[in-house]
Write a protein that holds these residues in place. Structure first.
Motif, PDB file in Angstrom:
ATOM      1  N   ASP A  44       0.871  -1.179   0.000  1.00 31.23           N
ATOM      2  CA  ASP A  44       0.000   0.000   0.000  1.00 31.23           C
ATOM      3  C   ASP A  44       0.905   1.224   0.000  1.00 31.23           C
ATOM      4  OD1 ASP A  44      -1.730   2.030   0.378  1.00 31.23           O
ATOM      5  OD2 ASP A  44      -2.921   1.041   1.935  1.00 31.23           O
ATOM      6  N   VAL A  45       1.120   1.795  -1.184  1.00 32.49           N
ATOM      7  CA  VAL A  45       2.098   2.880  -1.289  1.00 32.49           C
ATOM      8  C   VAL A  45       1.582   4.201  -0.722  1.00 32.49           C
ATOM      9  CG1 VAL A  45       3.544   1.973  -3.145  1.00 32.49           C
ATOM     10  CG2 VAL A  45       1.424   3.162  -3.733  1.00 32.49           C
ATOM     11  N   SER A  46       0.348   4.193  -0.180  1.00 32.67           N
ATOM     12  CA  SER A  46      -0.122   5.432   0.462  1.00 32.67           C
ATOM     13  C   SER A  46       0.428   5.535   1.885  1.00 32.67           C
ATOM     14  CB  SER A  46      -1.655   5.484   0.483  1.00 32.67           C
ATOM     15  OG  SER A  46      -2.171   4.438   1.278  1.00 32.67           O
ATOM     16  N   LEU A  47       0.998   4.420   2.425  1.00 27.27           N
ATOM     17  CA  LEU A  47       1.539   4.458   3.788  1.00 27.27           C
ATOM     18  C   LEU A  47       2.903   5.137   3.772  1.00 27.27           C
ATOM     19  CD1 LEU A  47       0.709   0.785   4.887  1.00 27.27           C
ATOM     20  CD2 LEU A  47      -0.587   2.856   5.413  1.00 27.27           C
ATOM     21  N   PRO A  48       3.160   6.079   4.699  1.00 23.69           N
ATOM     22  CA  PRO A  48       4.461   6.755   4.686  1.00 23.69           C
ATOM     23  C   PRO A  48       5.597   5.829   5.137  1.00 23.69           C
ATOM     24  CG  PRO A  48       3.127   7.490   6.563  1.00 23.69           C
ATOM     25  CD  PRO A  48       2.264   6.551   5.766  1.00 23.69           C
ATOM     26  N   GLY A  49       6.793   6.050   4.594  1.00 25.83           N
ATOM     27  CA  GLY A  49       7.992   5.355   5.092  1.00 25.83           C
ATOM     28  C   GLY A  49       8.196   3.951   4.573  1.00 25.83           C
ATOM     29  N   ILE A  50       7.365   3.490   3.646  1.00 23.63           N
ATOM     30  CA  ILE A  50       7.586   2.139   3.101  1.00 23.63           C
ATOM     31  C   ILE A  50       7.538   2.186   1.573  1.00 23.63           C
ATOM     32  CG2 ILE A  50       6.610   0.938   5.092  1.00 23.63           C
ATOM     33  CD1 ILE A  50       4.168   0.360   3.166  1.00 23.63           C
ATOM     34  N   GLY A  51       7.874   1.074   0.972  1.00 19.24           N
ATOM     35  CA  GLY A  51       7.735   0.926  -0.479  1.00 19.24           C
ATOM     36  C   GLY A  51       8.839   1.627  -1.242  1.00 19.24           C
ATOM     37  N   PHE A  52       8.468   2.299  -2.347  1.00 21.20           N
ATOM     38  CA  PHE A  52       9.442   2.919  -3.253  1.00 21.20           C
ATOM     39  C   PHE A  52      10.493   3.720  -2.499  1.00 21.20           C
ATOM     40  CE2 PHE A  52       6.116   3.219  -6.888  1.00 21.20           C
ATOM     41  CZ  PHE A  52       6.438   1.942  -7.283  1.00 21.20           C
ATOM     42  N   GLU A  53      11.707   3.562  -2.861  1.00 21.72           N
ATOM     43  CA  GLU A  53      12.845   4.376  -2.395  1.00 21.72           C
ATOM     44  C   GLU A  53      13.175   4.246  -0.905  1.00 21.72           C
ATOM     45  OE1 GLU A  53      11.693   8.262  -3.791  1.00 21.72           O
ATOM     46  OE2 GLU A  53      12.998   8.086  -5.522  1.00 21.72           O
ATOM     47  N   SER A  54      12.388   3.484  -0.132  1.00 18.72           N
ATOM     48  CA  SER A  54      12.710   3.418   1.299  1.00 18.72           C
ATOM     49  C   SER A  54      13.344   2.067   1.630  1.00 18.72           C
ATOM     50  CB  SER A  54      11.460   3.651   2.146  1.00 18.72           C
ATOM     51  OG  SER A  54      10.436   2.836   1.708  1.00 18.72           O
ATOM     52  N   ALA A  55      13.973   2.005   2.820  1.00 16.69           N
ATOM     53  CA  ALA A  55      14.677   0.779   3.207  1.00 16.69           C
ATOM     54  C   ALA A  55      13.703  -0.249   3.771  1.00 16.69           C
ATOM     55  CB  ALA A  55      15.737   1.113   4.249  1.00 16.69           C
ATOM     56  N   ASP A  56      12.536   0.214   4.219  1.00 15.08           N
ATOM     57  CA  ASP A  56      11.573  -0.687   4.862  1.00 15.08           C
ATOM     58  C   ASP A  56      10.376  -0.973   3.960  1.00 15.08           C
ATOM     59  OD1 ASP A  56      13.186  -0.655   7.017  1.00 15.08           O
ATOM     60  OD2 ASP A  56      11.956   0.703   8.215  1.00 15.08           O
ATOM     61  N   ASN A  57       9.637  -1.972   4.353  1.00 17.19           N
ATOM     62  CA  ASN A  57       8.408  -2.280   3.623  1.00 17.19           C
ATOM     63  C   ASN A  57       7.413  -2.913   4.578  1.00 17.19           C
ATOM     64  OD1 ASN A  57       6.780  -2.241   1.407  1.00 17.19           O
ATOM     65  ND2 ASN A  57       8.065  -3.555   0.138  1.00 17.19           N
ATOM     66  N   GLU A  58       6.189  -2.964   4.162  1.00 17.62           N
ATOM     67  CA  GLU A  58       5.113  -3.589   4.945  1.00 17.62           C
ATOM     68  C   GLU A  58       4.136  -4.072   3.898  1.00 17.62           C
ATOM     69  OE1 GLU A  58       3.443  -0.823   7.761  1.00 17.62           O
ATOM     70  OE2 GLU A  58       1.516  -1.814   7.687  1.00 17.62           O
ATOM     71  N   VAL A  59       3.858  -5.363   3.856  1.00 19.82           N
ATOM     72  CA  VAL A  59       3.069  -5.886   2.737  1.00 19.82           C
ATOM     73  C   VAL A  59       2.008  -6.864   3.232  1.00 19.82           C
ATOM     74  CG1 VAL A  59       5.052  -5.714   1.161  1.00 19.82           C
ATOM     75  CG2 VAL A  59       4.581  -7.886   2.288  1.00 19.82           C
ATOM     76  N   THR A  60       1.089  -7.158   2.334  1.00 21.88           N
ATOM     77  CA  THR A  60       0.162  -8.262   2.543  1.00 21.88           C
ATOM     78  C   THR A  60       0.420  -9.252   1.404  1.00 21.88           C
ATOM     79  OG1 THR A  60      -1.451  -6.713   3.406  1.00 21.88           O
ATOM     80  CG2 THR A  60      -2.281  -8.892   2.805  1.00 21.88           C
ATOM     81  N   ILE A  61       0.652 -10.508   1.762  1.00 22.04           N
ATOM     82  CA  ILE A  61       0.862 -11.512   0.711  1.00 22.04           C
ATOM     83  C   ILE A  61      -0.470 -12.218   0.492  1.00 22.04           C
ATOM     84  CG2 ILE A  61       2.182 -13.528  -0.024  1.00 22.04           C
ATOM     85  CD1 ILE A  61       4.420 -12.652   1.883  1.00 22.04           C
ATOM     86  N   VAL A  62      -1.013 -12.038  -0.714  1.00 17.07           N
ATOM     87  CA  VAL A  62      -2.331 -12.585  -1.032  1.00 17.07           C
ATOM     88  C   VAL A  62      -2.140 -13.851  -1.873  1.00 17.07           C
ATOM     89  CG1 VAL A  62      -4.553 -12.077  -2.142  1.00 17.07           C
ATOM     90  CG2 VAL A  62      -3.256 -10.229  -1.061  1.00 17.07           C
ATOM     91  N   THR A  63      -2.675 -14.961  -1.387  1.00 16.77           N
ATOM     92  CA  THR A  63      -2.665 -16.197  -2.191  1.00 16.77           C
ATOM     93  C   THR A  63      -4.114 -16.673  -2.289  1.00 16.77           C
ATOM     94  OG1 THR A  63      -2.436 -17.630  -0.266  1.00 16.77           O
ATOM     95  CG2 THR A  63      -0.400 -16.922  -1.320  1.00 16.77           C
TER      96      THR A  63
END
Ligand SMILES: Cc1cc2nc3c(=O)[nH]c(=O)nc-3n(C[C@H](O)[C@H](O)[C@H](O)COP(=O)(O)O)c2cc1C
Length: 421
Positions: free
Chosen positions: A363-382
């Motif tokens: 969810d790239v609307s969350l600050p501090g994660i995803g593009f260009e940052s060192a951290d991430n927070e994801v949901t793995i959908v199967t």
């Protein structure tokens, strides 16, 4: 089950190492602990001795009554050099909490106490869980030390944000909860078992650039860090890894074959060739959805222009095209950079539409994660469900994605029909 060597350095969070040791024991692992002299100001060695059921070592010059054996193992007949024997026998070294001082020592190869000497002699995977005041954590020296240790293969469990030990202080630097550290330790153990041995893994990373003219392009902000973390994780688990890198400028892991591309079209054609021999495809690259309909061969001049309109046309959907070419036994994982509400519903629709085995939702609307940052927070959908991976370093997220890949391959289901559901 594994032999965990637990290093405890001097910080307020030293008390949490006791819960970590208890959880590790409960999960069936055997634990030996080394404390730094400074850590004794925060935690007496009697506590970890009781919880691990083995002597806790502090000084290089003291004898190890267990002679390097882990709980449940017979002590050897000879009296070994304690730091060498403990690290020789351990399956993983976990330093939690890792103080700024100990991290600096590990980064520069100092060996001036039992823990730092043991770390230097250690060939097993290393997990580091830093905990300190936010300013100490953000200091360029600590950041550089962590980056160097990560580059050398250590898994850094990113600290949590929240209330810090000093009264009224708030920020990043809290030791993560022990269950999260244990999860990181267990993921690292996958290295020892080389759980992806024999598999060919193809990872795309970075962001494509679509030329407007000879110098300008339409692009996106993907750095390639997430994809490279995935490649590194897969290689560490024994896979034969190829990356297709779109405009990636960050350092690349060794032991991996890297292929460079620029545009979505180039990425698509290289991926199509490489996909044929891959067992697993992880599409972490941000592939442009549109490109300029026409490309000027020279540089478009500014002089004499009031403005410039660009006409864009859609690019080929690389992932959908590859899904259409898949053969039985291949596992396909896509990434979805979604924004805001309904992200998970859209990711699930994409999973079905493109016929994938898993989608890693950012969810790239969350600050501090995803593009260009060192951290991430994801949901793995199967198709089986959803796994929330809490905020952590990209290496931690990569380990969770590779765990999912392993699970998918352990319980193979027939390739989904594209467009079903
Ligand atoms: C009350 C107190 C709390 C401390 N907490 C931390 C901490 O959370 N993290 C840290 O890196 N250093 C902390 N320090 C500083 C370390 O204890 C100090 O740098 C020490 O040299 C660490 O030694 P070691 O790395 O050998 O364990 C603290 C010091 C004091 C006096």
């Amino acid at each position: 089950m594994a032999r965990i060597l637990l290093g405890v350095s001097g910080g307020i969070a030293a008390y949490k190492s006791v819960e970590l040791a208890r959880l590790a024991n409960k999960a069936g692992h055997s634990v030996r602990a080394i404390q730094t002299p400074a850590s004794l100001n925060f935690l007496g060695r009697a506590t970890l001795t009781a919880v691990t059921g083995a002597p806790v070592l502090v000084e290089e010059w003291e004898r190890d009554p267990a002679r390097g054996a882990f709980p449940g193992e017979p002590a050897p007949e000879h009296d070994p050099i304690s730091h060498l024997e403990l690290v020789r026998r351990c399956d993983v070294l976990c330093v939690a909490p890792a103080s700024a001082n100990t991290l600096a020592k590990l980064a520069s190869g100092l060996a001036d106490n039992l823990l730092s000497s043991a770390a230097l002699a250690c060939t097993a995977p290393v997990v580091l869980a830093p905990a300190m005041n936010g300013h100490m954590y953000e200091h360029p020296a600590t950041r550089a030390n962590l980056a160097l240790l990560e580059q050398r293969g250590a898994l850094v469990v990113a600290p949590d944000s929240g209330a810090l030990a000093s009264r009224g202080e708030w920020g990043i630097g809290r030791l993560p909860e022990p269950d999260r550290i244990l999860a990181a330790v267990e993921q690292r153990l996958a290295y020892a078992t080389r759980s992806l041995d024999g598999l060919r893994v193809l990872v795309t990373a970075g962001g494509t650039r679509e030329p407007i003219d000879a110098v300008r392009f339409v692009g996106n902000r993907s750095s390639g860090r997430m994809g490279l973390a995935l490649a590194k994780e897969a290689a560490a688990r024994g896979a034969e890894v190829t990356t297709i890198l779109a405009n990636v400028l960050v350092p690349r892991p060794d032991g991996v074959r890297h292929l460079d591309v620029e545009t979505a079209e180039e990425l698509g054609s290289v991926a199509s060739v490489e996909f044929e021999r891959a067992d697993v495809l992880v599409m972490a690259a941000a592939v442009g959805d549109f490109r300029p309909s026409a490309r000027e061969s020279g540089k478009i001049a500014k002089l004499g222009r009031d403005g410039l309109s660009l006409e864009l046309e859609p690019t080929t959907d690389v992932l959908a095209a590859l899904a259409g070419e898949r053969r039985p036994g291949q596992t396909l994982v896509g990434f979805a950079a979604e924004h805001g509400d309904g992200a998970s519903v859209r990711a699930r629709a994409k999973l079905a539409r493109k016929g994938l085995d898993a989608i890693v939702l950012n969810d790239v609307s969350l600050p501090g994660i995803g593009f260009e940052s060192a951290d991430n927070e994801v949901t793995i959908v199967t198709r089986a469900g959803e796994l929330e991976v809490p905020r952590g370093s990209k290496a931690e997220v990569a380990a969770a994605v590779m765990d999912t890949v392993e699970e998918l391959r352990r319980a193979p289901v027939s390739a989904p029909e594209v467009g079903a559901r």
